[in-house]
Design an enzyme around this catalytic site. Structure first.
Site, mmCIF file in Angstrom:
data_model
loop_
_atom_site.group_PDB
_atom_site.id
_atom_site.type_symbol
_atom_site.label_atom_id
_atom_site.label_comp_id
_atom_site.label_asym_id
_atom_site.label_seq_id
_atom_site.Cartn_x
_atom_site.Cartn_y
_atom_site.Cartn_z
ATOM 1 N N GLU A 29 15.065 -35.901 18.552
ATOM 2 C CA GLU A 29 15.788 -37.167 18.417
ATOM 3 C C GLU A 29 15.532 -37.788 17.041
ATOM 4 O O GLU A 29 16.436 -38.368 16.437
ATOM 5 C CB GLU A 29 15.371 -38.137 19.534
ATOM 6 N N ILE A 44 3.027 -20.366 5.981
ATOM 7 C CA ILE A 44 3.950 -20.890 7.003
ATOM 8 C C ILE A 44 4.666 -22.139 6.492
ATOM 9 O O ILE A 44 5.699 -22.507 7.032
ATOM 10 C CB ILE A 44 3.226 -21.214 8.337
ATOM 11 N N ASP A 45 4.129 -22.783 5.451
ATOM 12 C CA ASP A 45 4.658 -24.089 5.015
ATOM 13 C C ASP A 45 6.010 -24.000 4.308
ATOM 14 O O ASP A 45 6.726 -24.994 4.229
ATOM 15 C CB ASP A 45 3.667 -24.772 4.066
ATOM 16 N N ARG A 103 -10.366 -19.988 1.616
ATOM 17 C CA ARG A 103 -10.095 -20.966 0.556
ATOM 18 C C ARG A 103 -11.382 -21.016 -0.259
ATOM 19 O O ARG A 103 -12.450 -21.252 0.302
ATOM 20 C CB ARG A 103 -9.766 -22.332 1.153
ATOM 21 N N LYS A 152 19.492 -42.797 27.326
ATOM 22 C CA LYS A 152 18.520 -41.706 27.153
ATOM 23 C C LYS A 152 17.239 -42.065 27.884
ATOM 24 O O LYS A 152 16.810 -43.216 27.837
ATOM 25 C CB LYS A 152 18.225 -41.526 25.670
ATOM 26 N N ASP A 205 0.965 -21.884 -2.821
ATOM 27 C CA ASP A 205 0.884 -22.482 -4.163
ATOM 28 C C ASP A 205 -0.547 -22.519 -4.714
ATOM 29 O O ASP A 205 -0.764 -22.289 -5.899
ATOM 30 C CB ASP A 205 1.547 -23.872 -4.196
ATOM 31 N N GLY A 206 -1.525 -22.764 -3.844
ATOM 32 C CA GLY A 206 -2.927 -22.782 -4.309
ATOM 33 C C GLY A 206 -3.351 -21.414 -4.820
ATOM 34 O O GLY A 206 -4.048 -21.294 -5.836
ATOM 35 N N THR A 207 -2.904 -20.379 -4.138
ATOM 36 C CA THR A 207 -3.210 -18.997 -4.536
ATOM 37 C C THR A 207 -2.631 -18.709 -5.918
ATOM 38 O O THR A 207 -3.276 -18.090 -6.771
ATOM 39 C CB THR A 207 -2.601 -18.009 -3.511
ATOM 40 N N VAL A 223 0.841 -1.209 0.000
ATOM 41 C CA VAL A 223 0.000 0.000 0.000
ATOM 42 C C VAL A 223 0.871 1.253 0.000
ATOM 43 O O VAL A 223 0.681 2.166 -0.820
ATOM 44 C CB VAL A 223 -0.958 -0.012 1.216
HETATM 45 O O1 F6P Z 1 -1.014 -23.915 4.425
HETATM 46 C C1 F6P Z 1 -0.991 -23.582 5.759
HETATM 47 C C2 F6P Z 1 -1.627 -24.659 6.595
HETATM 48 O O2 F6P Z 1 -1.593 -24.256 7.937
HETATM 49 C C3 F6P Z 1 -1.029 -26.067 6.440
HETATM 50 O O3 F6P Z 1 0.154 -26.256 7.166
HETATM 51 C C4 F6P Z 1 -2.155 -26.918 6.907
HETATM 52 O O4 F6P Z 1 -2.042 -28.204 6.355
HETATM 53 C C5 F6P Z 1 -3.365 -26.175 6.401
HETATM 54 O O5 F6P Z 1 -2.965 -24.822 6.206
HETATM 55 C C6 F6P Z 1 -4.553 -26.189 7.322
HETATM 56 O O6 F6P Z 1 -5.585 -25.502 6.680
HETATM 57 P P1 F6P Z 1 -6.923 -25.035 7.378
HETATM 58 O O7 F6P Z 1 -6.597 -23.953 8.350
HETATM 59 O O8 F6P Z 1 -7.769 -24.558 6.264
HETATM 60 O O9 F6P Z 1 -7.455 -26.240 8.085
#
Ligand code: F6P
Length: 344
Positions: free
Chosen positions: A210, A149-150, A94, A236, A125-127, A46
């Site tokens: 571990e 986050i992935d 989504r 351990k 990737d979906g976006t 922005v």
């Molecule tokens: O893509 C981010 C993520 O948090 C993945 O790690 C996880 O598999 C998925 O989204 C969970 O999606 P939702 O919040 O739609 O259940």
């Protein structure tokens, strides 16, 4: 309340197209799972766009909101005091409807009615899969910024939100280690990551796990049992196995059960789940988000639509949107080896 902005065109008149640029009004949306740092990226887009004389319209709730025409103009003040906030002020979703040609046709109609000439998509990737089709079908200039986050998007070393997520997972692993040590227990800690092991690998290394169970390495429960048995025999008394959820939460329960059935080891399971998606972004994520947001506007202005802006080896990298989801980002094989060397 979402506003159907095209009905209010007269309130927000188009600026005359700037000579030689052809870009006047850009839209921005966040889509898919939210990620810490998305707000910092929205802020950068922005403010940089406004400083370039562009108008910016925020689209709410990702593609779902685009289809419904939920959008409105943003100014410098609309992104004040959000750099430290997790989630996304634009909201996200989504959208199954957007995966259909009919759904995208509705979105295209709205983009044209709203006079949007360029779009910034922040997501995974979906976006970008949806964005590739949208660009092909609408001809609108579209750039992507990796926000998930992935960290599973091809074309960038890190995606926005990953650093915060691994630090959140790490804090949880450290806490679990306290109780694992106190009770002499075996724990299975499940982290997110969609169908990849990026979060598991990096939080596992940092947390001194571990063992790791990640989709990139064929699962071998017998071997896992042998390794756990060997380390218990060496003295351990507790262990943490970090497990990637792989699509469905609860993978760790299944593995814990199999280990119990095969080797008789009792264990506790902790699923970190959506905790990993929230929270204030780390400095790294805020800086990455700011750099990529600014680069996205620059890319639109320079006619580089159709690309995702990432960072590779510290430099801004342009990757065709299509490659971001068609090509597979590989885990760092050295890090995978390191886990084996370090597990005690
Ligand atoms: O893509 C981010 C993520 O948090 C993945 O790690 C996880 O598999 C998925 O989204 C969970 O999606 P939702 O919040 O739609 O259940």
């Amino acid at each position: 309340m979402p506003r159907q902005i095209w009905e209010k065109k007269e309130v927000y008149p188009f600026r005359a197209l700037r000579e030689g640029v052809g870009m006047n009004r850009i839209g921005i949306l966040t889509s898919g799972g939210d990620a810490p740092g998305m707000n910092a990226c929205i802020r950068a887009v922005v403010r940089v766009a406004l400083s370039q004389g562009l108008e910016v319209w925020g689209i709410r709730h990702g593609y779902a909101g685009l289809i419904r025409g939920e959008m409105g103009p943003m100014d410098r003040g609309s992104v004040a005091n959000i750099i430290h906030q997790g989630g996304t002020i634009l909201g996200t979703a989504r959208s199954p409807e957007f995966t259909t040609r009919e759904g995208r046709a509705l979105a295209i109609q709205i983009i044209h009615k709203a006079g949007i000439d360029g779009l910034v998509l922040i997501g995974g990737d979906g976006t970008f899969r949806g964005g590739t089709l949208l660009k092909e079908e609408s001809g609108v200039d579209i750039v992507g910024v990796p926000g998930t986050i992935d960290n599973d998007v091809y074309g960038t070393d890190y995606s926005i939100g990953f650093d915060t997520a691994i630090n959140t997972a790490l804090e949880a692993i450290d806490r679990i280690r306290d109780t694992a040590l106190s009770h002499d227990r075996l724990f299975f800690v499940e982290v997110m990551g969609h169908h990849t092991g990026f979060i598991a690998l990096e939080s596992g290394i940092a947390g001194g796990a571990e063992e790791l169970i990640i989709p990139e390495v064929p699962e071998n429960i017998d071997k896992l049992c042998r390794q756990l048995d060997a380390s218990f025999r060496r003295g351990k008394r507790s262990a943490i196995v970090v497990v990637a959820e792989v699509e469905q939460p609860g993978n760790a329960f299944r593995i814990a059960q199999e280990v119990r059935d095969k080797a008789g080891f009792e264990s506790k399971v902790c699923i970190l789940g959506h905790i990993q998606r929230g929270g204030s972004p780390t400095a790294w994520d805020r800086i990455l988000a700011s750099k990529l947001g600014a680069a996205a506007v620059e890319a639109l202005e320079n006619g580089k639509g159709g690309h995702m802006l990432g960072e590779i080896n510290g430099k801004i990298a342009y990757t065709p949107l299509k490659d971001t989801w068609e090509k597979k980002k590989e885990l760092d094989s050295d890090l995978k080896e390191l886990v084996k060397l370090l597990s005690g």
